[in-house]
Motif scaffolding. Structure first.
Motif, PDB file in Angstrom:
ATOM      1  N   GLU A  54       0.962  -1.800   0.261  1.00  0.00           N
ATOM      2  CA  GLU A  54       0.368   0.143   0.168  1.00  0.00           C
ATOM      3  C   GLU A  54       0.685   1.124   0.141  1.00  0.00           C
ATOM      4  N   HIS A  55       1.301   1.804   0.673  1.00  0.00           N
ATOM      5  CA  HIS A  55       2.244   2.999   0.896  1.00  0.00           C
ATOM      6  C   HIS A  55       3.403   3.077   0.276  1.00  0.00           C
ATOM      7  N   ASN A  56       4.123   2.064  -0.663  1.00  0.00           N
ATOM      8  CA  ASN A  56       4.774   1.665  -1.657  1.00  0.00           C
ATOM      9  C   ASN A  56       3.864   2.334  -2.902  1.00  0.00           C
ATOM     10  N   HIS A  57       2.945   2.103  -2.857  1.00  0.00           N
ATOM     11  CA  HIS A  57       2.211   2.128  -3.988  1.00  0.00           C
ATOM     12  C   HIS A  57       2.862   1.471  -5.667  1.00  0.00           C
ATOM     13  N   ARG A  58       2.420   0.615  -4.919  1.00  0.00           N
ATOM     14  CA  ARG A  58       2.496  -0.640  -6.238  1.00  0.00           C
ATOM     15  C   ARG A  58       2.344  -2.418  -5.877  1.00  0.00           C
ATOM     16  N   ILE A  59       2.070  -3.115  -6.846  1.00  0.00           N
ATOM     17  CA  ILE A  59       1.877  -4.252  -6.626  1.00  0.00           C
ATOM     18  C   ILE A  59       2.962  -5.682  -5.977  1.00  0.00           C
TER      19      ILE A  59
ATOM     20  N   LEU B   2       5.708  -0.298 -18.217  1.00  0.00           N
ATOM     21  CA  LEU B   2       4.800   0.829 -17.439  1.00  0.00           C
ATOM     22  C   LEU B   2       3.457   0.283 -18.278  1.00  0.00           C
ATOM     23  N   THR B   3       2.994   0.860 -16.916  1.00  0.00           N
ATOM     24  CA  THR B   3       1.602   0.187 -16.311  1.00  0.00           C
ATOM     25  C   THR B   3       0.754   0.953 -15.555  1.00  0.00           C
ATOM     26  N   ILE B   4       0.773   1.511 -15.037  1.00  0.00           N
ATOM     27  CA  ILE B   4      -0.729   2.314 -14.572  1.00  0.00           C
ATOM     28  C   ILE B   4       0.301   2.965 -12.772  1.00  0.00           C
ATOM     29  N   GLU B   5      -0.612   4.404 -12.383  1.00  0.00           N
ATOM     30  CA  GLU B   5       0.447   4.840 -11.674  1.00  0.00           C
ATOM     31  C   GLU B   5      -1.034   4.348 -10.543  1.00  0.00           C
ATOM     32  N   LEU B   6      -0.403   3.821  -9.616  1.00  0.00           N
ATOM     33  CA  LEU B   6      -1.047   3.433  -8.153  1.00  0.00           C
ATOM     34  C   LEU B   6      -1.333   4.556  -6.820  1.00  0.00           C
ATOM     35  N   PHE B   7      -2.190   4.468  -6.044  1.00  0.00           N
ATOM     36  CA  PHE B   7      -1.751   5.133  -5.068  1.00  0.00           C
ATOM     37  C   PHE B   7      -3.002   4.771  -3.391  1.00  0.00           C
ATOM     38  N   HIS B   8      -1.635   4.058  -3.001  1.00  0.00           N
ATOM     39  CA  HIS B   8      -2.437   2.948  -1.677  1.00  0.00           C
ATOM     40  C   HIS B   8      -3.138   1.998  -2.276  1.00  0.00           C
ATOM     41  N   PRO B   9      -3.052   1.450  -2.692  1.00  0.00           N
ATOM     42  CA  PRO B   9      -3.456  -0.176  -3.774  1.00  0.00           C
ATOM     43  C   PRO B   9      -3.630  -0.814  -2.363  1.00  0.00           C
TER      44      PRO B   9
ATOM     45  N   VAL C 248      -6.419  -9.281  -6.935  1.00  0.00           N
ATOM     46  CA  VAL C 248      -6.820 -10.401  -7.868  1.00  0.00           C
ATOM     47  C   VAL C 248      -6.845 -11.108  -9.210  1.00  0.00           C
ATOM     48  N   LEU C 249      -6.511 -11.809  -9.363  1.00  0.00           N
ATOM     49  CA  LEU C 249      -6.345 -12.099 -10.856  1.00  0.00           C
ATOM     50  C   LEU C 249      -6.997 -12.655 -11.532  1.00  0.00           C
ATOM     51  N   ASP C 250      -7.672 -12.541 -12.291  1.00  0.00           N
ATOM     52  CA  ASP C 250      -8.225 -13.306 -13.284  1.00  0.00           C
ATOM     53  C   ASP C 250      -8.131 -14.855 -13.780  1.00  0.00           C
ATOM     54  N   GLY C 251      -8.779 -15.247 -14.962  1.00  0.00           N
ATOM     55  CA  GLY C 251      -8.157 -16.378 -15.329  1.00  0.00           C
ATOM     56  C   GLY C 251      -7.504 -16.743 -16.642  1.00  0.00           C
ATOM     57  N   ASP C 252      -6.532 -15.596 -16.737  1.00  0.00           N
ATOM     58  CA  ASP C 252      -5.285 -15.277 -17.625  1.00  0.00           C
ATOM     59  C   ASP C 252      -4.763 -15.373 -16.820  1.00  0.00           C
ATOM     60  N   ARG C 253      -4.393 -14.988 -15.584  1.00  0.00           N
ATOM     61  CA  ARG C 253      -3.814 -14.094 -14.312  1.00  0.00           C
ATOM     62  C   ARG C 253      -3.444 -12.540 -15.603  1.00  0.00           C
ATOM     63  N   HIS C 254      -4.357 -11.865 -15.458  1.00  0.00           N
ATOM     64  CA  HIS C 254      -4.117 -10.271 -15.492  1.00  0.00           C
ATOM     65  C   HIS C 254      -4.930  -9.263 -14.547  1.00  0.00           C
ATOM     66  N   LEU C 255      -4.185  -8.534 -14.025  1.00  0.00           N
ATOM     67  CA  LEU C 255      -4.661  -7.836 -12.477  1.00  0.00           C
ATOM     68  C   LEU C 255      -5.770  -6.909 -12.668  1.00  0.00           C
ATOM     69  N   PHE C 256      -6.283  -7.634 -10.907  1.00  0.00           N
ATOM     70  CA  PHE C 256      -7.509  -6.465 -10.737  1.00  0.00           C
ATOM     71  C   PHE C 256      -7.482  -5.945  -9.922  1.00  0.00           C
ATOM     72  N   ILE C 257      -6.714  -4.837  -9.723  1.00  0.00           N
ATOM     73  CA  ILE C 257      -6.495  -3.938  -8.205  1.00  0.00           C
ATOM     74  C   ILE C 257      -7.427  -2.737  -7.786  1.00  0.00           C
ATOM     75  N   VAL C 258      -7.610  -2.732  -6.444  1.00  0.00           N
ATOM     76  CA  VAL C 258      -8.358  -2.289  -5.765  1.00  0.00           C
ATOM     77  C   VAL C 258      -7.319  -0.678  -5.604  1.00  0.00           C
ATOM     78  N   ASP C 259      -7.822  -0.261  -6.428  1.00  0.00           N
ATOM     79  CA  ASP C 259      -6.508   1.022  -5.808  1.00  0.00           C
ATOM     80  C   ASP C 259      -7.834   2.208  -4.926  1.00  0.00           C
ATOM     81  N   HIS C 260      -6.853   2.296  -3.487  1.00  0.00           N
ATOM     82  CA  HIS C 260      -8.151   2.122  -2.918  1.00  0.00           C
ATOM     83  C   HIS C 260      -7.901   3.904  -2.424  1.00  0.00           C
ATOM     84  N   GLY C 261      -6.709   4.472  -2.895  1.00  0.00           N
ATOM     85  CA  GLY C 261      -6.199   6.283  -2.574  1.00  0.00           C
ATOM     86  C   GLY C 261      -7.109   6.863  -3.588  1.00  0.00           C
ATOM     87  N   ASN C 262      -6.756   6.907  -4.577  1.00  0.00           N
ATOM     88  CA  ASN C 262      -8.031   6.962  -6.389  1.00  0.00           C
ATOM     89  C   ASN C 262      -8.599   6.570  -6.011  1.00  0.00           C
TER      90      ASN C 262
END
Length: 457
Positions: free
Chosen positions: A196-201, A222-229, A233-247
Motif C-alpha cells: 500500500e504505502h509503496n504504491h505498488r503491486i 509501463l503499467t499504471i500509477e497507483l495510490f495506496h492500493p 486479484v488475478l483473473d483466469g488469464d493471470r491478468h491483474l485486477f487492483i483496488v486502487d484505494h487512494g484513487n
C-alpha cells in the motif's frame, strides 16, 4: 482449500502415477480483451468485508452482530454466530470452512469448521491486524500484517510459520514492504502483494524473498500509477485486477494493458469476482458493498491436475468454460386493454391487469428473468395450464421482490427448444404502467405476447 478426486492409476511412459484434481474455492473468470462493466454499480449490502466462493455463495461478516452472513441466489440463507470482534479479513475454503482475522481485539485468526459448526483458533498472539487472508492449494495459510510488522507470514500445513514476503521493517527495497494489504496466491504458489504505502503491486515467486514490481511505482514496464492500493486479484488469464484505494477506483488489465473499471467509489478496500465476472467491492467510506455488473457475462473455472510420477511431479492446468450469458429484452405496458387476472386466494376477483408472454429457449441452460418498472411487479412461471382466477395454481416459479426496487427475479433451468409462459402483474389492484423484461441465458430467447390462450377454470 481444495477438493481432491483420486481418479485412477495411470501408466505414462512407464511411470505409474495418480491424478489429483484440484478446484480453488474462489472465482477467476476469463474475459475477452477490452471487456467492460456497467458504470453504475448497485448496492448489495451495508458491510465492509466479503468473500465469494466458486458456487457464488457470498460470505459477509456483520460488524454489529459479529455473525457471518451467507447469501445464496442473492438471498440471505444462513447466519453463523461467533465471538468475533471487529473482524478484519475473511477467506472460505472449498469444504466451507471459514477463516477470519480476529486480531483487532483478540489478536488471533479464527476458523469456523463446517463439519461440526464450531469455532477454533488457528493462530494466537498475532501482533498486527491481518487485513488479508489466503489459503493456497496445499492448505497453507497466508496473512498480511501492515501495522508494525510490514510482512506476509505463512503457516504451513505442518504447523510451522515463516515469513514469505517482507523483512519486518518497512521499506521500499525489493525485499521490503510498507503496509502490505491485499494478497493473492496462484496455483504456482507465487505471491502477489498490494504494497500500500509503496504504491505498488509486488510479485514474490515461490521461495524468492526479492519481489518484482508488476504494477505501480517502480515497475520496470509501463503499467499504471497507483495510490495506496489495498486489493489484488488475478483473473483466469493471470491478468491483474487492483483496488486502487487512494484513487477511489478499480483497475483491471488484459493483453492491451491497464484501464479503469469503476471510479465512482470512496476509498474501496477489497474486491471479489463471482463466476460470471461481476465484481463485488467493499466501498469503505460509503459503508457498503457495491456490485459492478459485467457486460456480456462469461467465466471459466480452473482445475489443477497433479501427476505424481516415480521421480517427479507433473502439473497440468485445464479449465471448464462457463458460457457467455446474453440478454434478450421485452417491453410492454399494463392497461385497461390487458388481460384481467387475480393472484390471491380469496374471492378470486379479476381485479389485476396482467400480461401473458410466451418465452421460447433455443439452448439448454439456466435462464434468469428480471423485471423493470416504476410499479411493484409480480412474475409467475407456468408450463401451460393456468387459471386467471388464481395465478398461484400450477405455477412452477413465482417472485415479487427479489430484484432491485421491488421487482421480480426468477431463475430456472430449461431444456433446448422448450417454451413456457411468464405472466406479469402488479401487487396493487388495477394498477397501470410500463414495464420491461430482461432474460439472461446461454443464448437469446424469443418472447411473444399471447393474446389467445387456453386455460382451465
Amino acid at each position: 482449500m481444495f477438493s481432491r478426486v483420486w481418479i485412477d492409476f495411470l501408466l505414462f511412459n512407464n511411470i505409474i502415477g495418480i491424478l489429483i484434481a484440484v478446484e480453488v474455492s474462489f472465482n477467476q473468470p476469463r474475459f475477452r480483451p477490452n471487456a467492460t462493466w456497467n458504470s453504475n454499480a448497485t448496492n448489495f449490502a451495508n458491510e465492509t468485508l466479503i468473500f465469494i466462493n466458486s458456487n457464488n455463495s457470498i460470505y459477509i461478516p456483520n460488524q454489529k452482530t459479529n455473525e457471518i452472513l451467507i447469501w445464496n441466489n442473492d438471498k440471505l440463507s444462513k447466519k453463523i454466530p461467533s465471538s468475533l470482534s471487529n473482524p478484519s479479513s475473511i477467506f472460505v475454503t472449498n469444504n466451507g470452512d471459514i477463516y477470519v482475522g480476529n486480531q483487532v481485539n483478540h489478536g488471533r485468526i479464527d476458523k469456523w469448521i463446517r463439519e461440526n459448526e464450531t469455532w477454533t483458533s488457528v493462530m494466537m498472539n498475532v501482533t498486527s491486524t491481518c487485513y488479508a487472508l489466503f489459503i493456497d492449494i496445499y492448505e497453507g495459510l497466508y496473512f498480511s500484517m501492515p501495522g508494525y510488522n510490514h510482512r506476509v507470514d505463512k503457516k504451513w500445513s505442518n504447523g510451522t510459520t515463516t515469513i514469505v514476503a517482507g523483512t519486518g521493517v518497512r521499506g521500499s527495497e525489493s525485499d521490503m514492504l510498507y503496509g502490505p494489504w491485499g494478497i493473492f496466491v496462484d496455483i504456482n504458489l507465487d505471491l502477489y502483494v498490494a504494497d500500500e504505502h509503496n504504491h505498488r503491486i509486488q510479485l514474490f515467486r515461490l521461495n524468492q524473498r526479492n519481489g518484482t514490481t508488476v504494477a505501480g511505482k517502480g515497475s520496470a514496464k509501463l503499467t499504471i500509477e497507483l495510490f495506496h492500493p489495498t486489493g489484488i486479484v488475478l483473473d483466469g488469464d493471470r491478468h491483474l485486477f487492483i483496488v486502487d484505494h487512494g484513487n477511489h477506483r478499480i483497475i483491471g488489465s488484459d493483453e492491451n494493458g491497464f484501464r479503469c473499471i469503476n471510479d465512482k467509489l470512496s476509498s474501496p478496500v477489497t474486491m471479489s469476482f463471482d463466476s460470471y465476472g461481476n465484481i463485488y467491492v467493499t466501498d469503505r467510506d460509503n459503508h457498503r458493498i457495491q456490485k459492478i455488473v459485467k457486460n456480456n457475462i462469461c467465466g471459466k473455472k480452473f482445475y489443477l491436475i497433479t501427476f505424481k510420477g516415480k521421480n517427479r511431479v507433473y502439473l497440468l492446468l485445464y479449465s471448464i468454460e462457463i458460457r457467455e450469458f446474453v440478454q434478450t429484452n421485452y417491453s410492454s405496458n399494463l392497461s385497461v386493454n390487458s388481460h384481467r387476472c387475480h393472484r390471491l386466494k380469496d374471492c378470486r376477483l379479476l381485479n389485476y391487469y396482467c400480461e401473458i408472454i410466451e418465452i421460447h429457449t433455443k439452448e439448454e441452460g439456466l435462464y434468469t428473468i428480471t423485471s423493470h418498472s416504476s410499479k411493484d411487479l409480480v412474475g409467475y412461471i407456468h408450463e401451460n395450464n393456468f387459471t386467471l382466477f388464481d395465478l398461484n395454481i400450477n405455477a412452477i416459479e413465482s417472485d415479487d421482490n427479489s430484484h432491485d426496487n421491488y421487482q421480480f427475479k426468477i431463475t430456472l433451468y430449461r431444456q433446448a427448444n422448450s417454451s413456457f409462459l411468464l405472466i406479469v402483474t402488479t401487487t396493487q389492484a388495477l394498477e397501470q404502467g410500463d414495464f420491461s423484461i430482461t432474460v439472461y441465458g446461454p443464448s437469446k430467447v424469443s418472447m411473444r405476447y399471447q393474446s389467445k390462450f387456453s386455460f382451465f377454470l
